[in-house]
Write an enzyme that holds these catalytic residues in place. Structure first.
Site, PDB file in Angstrom:
ATOM      1  N   HIS A   1       7.070   7.523   0.062  1.00 40.81           N
ATOM      2  CA  HIS A   1       7.924   6.072   0.607  1.00 40.81           C
ATOM      3  C   HIS A   1       9.337   6.405   0.837  1.00 40.81           C
ATOM      4  O   HIS A   1       9.977   5.673   1.701  1.00 40.81           O
ATOM      5  CB  HIS A   1       7.408   5.223  -0.780  1.00 40.81           C
ATOM      6  CG  HIS A   1       6.362   5.174  -1.039  1.00 40.81           C
ATOM      7  ND1 HIS A   1       5.750   3.478  -0.624  1.00 40.81           N
ATOM      8  CD2 HIS A   1       5.338   5.510  -1.554  1.00 40.81           C
ATOM      9  CE1 HIS A   1       5.071   3.214  -0.943  1.00 40.81           C
ATOM     10  NE2 HIS A   1       3.841   4.321  -1.197  1.00 40.81           N
TER      11      HIS A   1
ATOM     12  N   ASP B   1      11.573  -0.714  -0.914  1.00 36.85           N
ATOM     13  CA  ASP B   1      10.339  -1.262  -0.507  1.00 36.85           C
ATOM     14  C   ASP B   1       9.553  -2.068  -0.796  1.00 36.85           C
ATOM     15  O   ASP B   1      10.124  -2.799  -2.042  1.00 36.85           O
ATOM     16  CB  ASP B   1       9.828   0.297  -1.241  1.00 36.85           C
ATOM     17  CG  ASP B   1       8.591   0.449  -1.261  1.00 36.85           C
ATOM     18  OD1 ASP B   1       8.510   1.621  -0.628  1.00 36.85           O
ATOM     19  OD2 ASP B   1       7.891   0.840  -1.038  1.00 36.85           O
TER      20      ASP B   1
ATOM     21  N   HIS C   1      -5.752  13.577   4.869  1.00 37.43           N
ATOM     22  CA  HIS C   1      -5.912  12.126   4.417  1.00 37.43           C
ATOM     23  C   HIS C   1      -6.053  10.949   4.581  1.00 37.43           C
ATOM     24  O   HIS C   1      -6.347   9.931   3.826  1.00 37.43           O
ATOM     25  CB  HIS C   1      -5.747  12.165   2.594  1.00 37.43           C
ATOM     26  CG  HIS C   1      -4.292  12.064   2.629  1.00 37.43           C
ATOM     27  ND1 HIS C   1      -3.750  12.539   3.556  1.00 37.43           N
ATOM     28  CD2 HIS C   1      -3.445  11.383   1.476  1.00 37.43           C
ATOM     29  CE1 HIS C   1      -2.377  12.257   2.921  1.00 37.43           C
ATOM     30  NE2 HIS C   1      -1.651  11.468   2.061  1.00 37.43           N
TER      31      HIS C   1
ATOM     32  N   TRP D   1      -0.018   7.259   5.900  1.00 32.41           N
ATOM     33  CA  TRP D   1       0.344   6.851   6.862  1.00 32.41           C
ATOM     34  C   TRP D   1       1.570   7.328   7.214  1.00 32.41           C
ATOM     35  O   TRP D   1       1.345   8.063   8.811  1.00 32.41           O
ATOM     36  CB  TRP D   1       0.936   5.491   7.033  1.00 32.41           C
ATOM     37  CG  TRP D   1       1.435   4.791   8.436  1.00 32.41           C
ATOM     38  CD1 TRP D   1       2.767   5.090   8.544  1.00 32.41           C
ATOM     39  CD2 TRP D   1       1.126   5.122   8.972  1.00 32.41           C
ATOM     40  NE1 TRP D   1       2.723   4.269  10.102  1.00 32.41           N
ATOM     41  CE2 TRP D   1       2.019   4.738  10.654  1.00 32.41           C
ATOM     42  CE3 TRP D   1      -0.420   5.124   9.924  1.00 32.41           C
ATOM     43  CZ2 TRP D   1       1.575   4.858  12.068  1.00 32.41           C
ATOM     44  CZ3 TRP D   1      -0.299   5.291  11.700  1.00 32.41           C
ATOM     45  CH2 TRP D   1       0.554   4.117  12.042  1.00 32.41           C
ATOM     46  N   ASN D   2       2.540   7.917   6.524  1.00 33.13           N
ATOM     47  CA  ASN D   2       2.847   9.291   6.892  1.00 33.13           C
ATOM     48  C   ASN D   2       2.369  10.420   7.340  1.00 33.13           C
ATOM     49  O   ASN D   2       3.361  11.206   8.753  1.00 33.13           O
ATOM     50  CB  ASN D   2       4.132   9.168   6.035  1.00 33.13           C
ATOM     51  CG  ASN D   2       3.989  11.073   4.767  1.00 33.13           C
ATOM     52  OD1 ASN D   2       4.328  11.486   5.374  1.00 33.13           O
ATOM     53  ND2 ASN D   2       3.905  10.258   3.154  1.00 33.13           N
ATOM     54  N   SER D   3       1.039  10.683   6.666  1.00 31.56           N
ATOM     55  CA  SER D   3       0.861  12.187   7.797  1.00 31.56           C
ATOM     56  C   SER D   3       0.228  11.823   8.521  1.00 31.56           C
ATOM     57  O   SER D   3       0.595  12.839   9.605  1.00 31.56           O
ATOM     58  CB  SER D   3       0.330  12.060   6.355  1.00 31.56           C
ATOM     59  OG  SER D   3       0.359  12.964   5.269  1.00 31.56           O
TER      60      SER D   3
ATOM     61  N   GLN E   1      -6.455   4.298   3.057  1.00 29.05           N
ATOM     62  CA  GLN E   1      -6.090   5.609   4.471  1.00 29.05           C
ATOM     63  C   GLN E   1      -7.306   4.825   4.888  1.00 29.05           C
ATOM     64  O   GLN E   1      -7.852   6.061   6.042  1.00 29.05           O
ATOM     65  CB  GLN E   1      -6.053   6.884   3.493  1.00 29.05           C
ATOM     66  CG  GLN E   1      -5.238   6.778   2.495  1.00 29.05           C
ATOM     67  CD  GLN E   1      -5.593   8.032   1.661  1.00 29.05           C
ATOM     68  OE1 GLN E   1      -5.909   8.251   1.241  1.00 29.05           O
ATOM     69  NE2 GLN E   1      -4.537   8.060   0.986  1.00 29.05           N
TER      70      GLN E   1
HETATM   71  C1  LIG Z   1       7.514  11.233   5.781  1.00 28.31           C
HETATM   72  C2  LIG Z   1       7.029  11.454   4.284  1.00 28.31           C
HETATM   73  O1  LIG Z   1       7.745  11.424   3.376  1.00 28.31           O
HETATM   74  N1  LIG Z   1       6.823  12.717   4.430  1.00 28.31           N
HETATM   75  C3  LIG Z   1       5.296  13.461   3.407  1.00 28.31           C
HETATM   76  C4  LIG Z   1       4.314  12.349   3.568  1.00 28.31           C
HETATM   77  O2  LIG Z   1       3.211  12.917   2.061  1.00 28.31           O
HETATM   78  C5  LIG Z   1       3.347  14.783   3.125  1.00 28.31           C
HETATM   79  C6  LIG Z   1       2.712  15.246   1.400  1.00 28.31           C
HETATM   80  O3  LIG Z   1       1.426  14.546   1.837  1.00 28.31           O
HETATM   81  C7  LIG Z   1       4.578  15.341   2.925  1.00 28.31           C
HETATM   82  O4  LIG Z   1       4.772  16.492   3.410  1.00 28.31           O
HETATM   83  C8  LIG Z   1       6.056  14.705   3.923  1.00 28.31           C
HETATM   84  O5  LIG Z   1       7.059  15.574   3.859  1.00 28.31           O
END
Ligand SMILES: CC(=O)N[C@H]1CO[C@H](CO)[C@@H](O)[C@@H]1O
Ligand SMILES: *[C@@H]1O[C@H](CO)[C@@H](O)[C@H](O)[C@H]1NC(C)=O
Length: 501
Positions: free
Chosen positions: A21, A126, A370, A373-375, A395
């Site tokens: 986050h 957030d 997994h 969303w960020n990944s 997810q």
């Molecule tokens: C945008 C962000 O927070 N990226 C992270 C998402 O999570 C992965 C691990 O699951 C991190 O490596 C990223 O930096």
């Protein structure tokens, strides 16, 4: 824009203390500050260590950005000293205490913001940082929430909340989510926790309060982009009446390798070592594997992943964040000689790694994820096909999005959310064969594979254009700034009627 100088604006970002986050919000804050708008990020000293260097760099290049500190009330909340981020909690049972700590921050944050000059014109927080809603009300500052997910998943959840179709089916039965532009089928077993309230009433009440506070926000900043999911953005705005500014993919604001590596300096891992290793492999030949930052996969699940990777006979990088029952996993790795067997073509990374840096390497050919969303978004930006192995939260929704809407990924075959507290039940849905077969669907030769890879590359192109001047995410950021300027001016006029139109 002209009559209220940008120098009077002040955006305050208040991220949740959990890496998935926090990092995207820091990126968002950086992007906004590059538009010469004053930006502050409120967090605790221990959390800021991870991104201080990256902010210093922004300041050096002239961005009006700063970090403001509040002390984390760990003692009052019953949390061990030094655990100021969700991923460092020794047990998931402490999540409740963590929320208590967040709530205790209301007055410190209020006081901090009251004394800022210029006075905050907008708070971006957030969605899970509940007390910020009260802070914003008290200070009479518009509050924009960062949700950390896609508009696709926001719309799914909105639809389920309204139609409650999931309540009419059994746990494993499939149903179609109403009101979506695509026909999306889900099972109740795949829904985020809020749709499957367990026995933890406190947690459920907390989740509901978050939902209520989110509805009252002035708008949403999303780490997404119009080209990716325009239909879903529009439909979500239409059904909720809330403004949505898509300003992502925010990780792309880290342009060079130093920035990418600086971005998450929570690891002692030396990325240059991995980059060098990647340099030695052909284009699109290496599998990158990371099942998330929150350690929700069990050793049983991870062992199947490992054996599946081994069976592909392809090179891979596997980021192992620790898993529940870490010792068991370590024991397996050691006793079974896994690392030894895959030596030379398989690298295991324990801990954090600058994922964006790795994903953008030309040698990466697939990303087993997994689907946090960020990944997911980082994978899309990397232009590689995704192999999805969802575990919890939203997810499974992200998986549907990637597989059915964006069509740049395949599912590894997971069927059920690992509920909070269920991590100890052993249960393997995704076998080593599933892992191998799903990876083979996107790597190697074949027309269909070419199509999926081509599509993945196209989305990566769109992603890199959207945050540049003239792109839709760039424009949305401008529109957001203009919106807050207008709001501020109408408040300054302050005739009662000005608020009515
Ligand atoms: C945008 C962000 O927070 N990226 C992270 C998402 O999570 C992965 C691990 O699951 C991190 O490596 C990223 O930096
Ligand atoms: C964001 O940009 C899109 C397209 O460029 C536009 O349609 C939309 O209205 C913008 N969003 C907001 C909230 O202004």
């Amino acid at each position: 824009m002209d009559s209220t100088p940008l120098s009077n604006l002040h955006f305050v970002f208040i991220p949740l203390m959990a890496p998935g986050h926090l990092l995207p919000m820091v990126d968002m804050a950086k992007m906004l500050a590059r538009r010469k708008v004053k930006v502050s990020i409120v967090t605790t000293p221990l959390n800021s260590i991870h991104f201080q260097a990256s902010i210093d760099r922004e300041i050096q290049s002239g961005s009006p950005i700063q970090i403001l500190h509040v002390q984390f009330p760990w003692a009052e909340a019953g949390i061990p000293k030094g655990c100021e981020s969700q991923d460092t909690l020794p047990s998931m049972n402490l999540l409740y205490n963590f929320n208590v700590a967040l709530n205790l921050l209301q007055h410190p944050i209020e006081e901090l913001l009251q004394n800022q000059s210029p006075f905050p014109s907008c708070i971006v927080s957030d969605k899970n940082f509940l007390c910020v809603a009260d802070v914003a009300d008290k200070l009479n500052v518009p509050r924009i929430i960062f949700d950390g997910t896609s508009c696709f998943s926001l719309l799914c959840c909105h639809s389920l909340n309204k139609n409650k179709v999931h309540q009419a089916v059994s746990y494993d039965e499939k149903f179609v989510v109403p009101g979506l532009p695509h026909k999306i089928e889900l099972r109740r077993s795949q829904l985020p926790g809020i749709f499957y309230p367990g026995t933890d009433l406190k947690l459920q009440a907390f989740r509901e309060a978050i939902g209520e506070a989110a509805k009252k926000a002035y708008g949403i900043m999303a780490n997404s982009f119009e080209e990716l999911e325009a239909e879903y953005v529009e439909e979500y705005e239409r059904v909720t009446g809330q403004k949505v500014w898509c300003v992502g993919p925010v990780s792309l604001c880290n342009k060079d390798d130093t920035e990418k590596a600086l971005r998450s300096k929570r690891n002692s891992n030396d990325e240059s070592k991995y980059v060098k290793w990647l340099d030695s492999w052909p284009e699109r030949s290496v599998i990158y594997v990371c099942l998330g930052s929150q350690n929700r996969a069990t050793p049983e699940q991870l062992i199947e992943v490992g054996l599946g990777l081994e069976a592909t006979k392809r090179p891979f990088i596997w980021v192992l964040r620790g898993a529940y029952r870490r010792e068991e996993m370590e024991k397996w790795l050691l006793e079974e000689g896994f690392e030894e067997r895959v030596k030379g073509r398989g690298i295991l990374i324990k801990g954090w790694v600058a994922q964006v840096l790795i994903l953008s390497h030309r040698a990466i050919g697939a990303f087993l994820t997994h689907c946090g969303w960020n990944s997911t978004l980082e994978g899309i930006c990397g232009g590689v096909p995704l192999v999805s192995y969802p575990l919890y939260a939203e997810q499974f929704l992200n998986e549907k999005f990637v597989v059915q809407v964006v069509e740049s990924g395949v599912s590894a075959g997971a069927e059920t959310v690992v509920r909070l507290g269920d991590e100890f039940k052993s249960r393997v849905e995704v076998t080593r064969d599933n892992v191998r077969d799903s990876i083979e669907k996107v790597m190697g030769e074949g027309k269909e594979k070419d199509v999926i890879r081509e599509r993945a590359r196209n989305y990566a192109d769109m992603a890199s254009k959207t945050i540049q001047e003239g792109g839709s995410s760039y424009n949305n950021m401008s529109l957001l700034i203009e919106d807050i300027v207008r709001l501020k001016m109408s408040q300054q006029k302050a005739t009662p009627n000005a608020f009515l139109d």
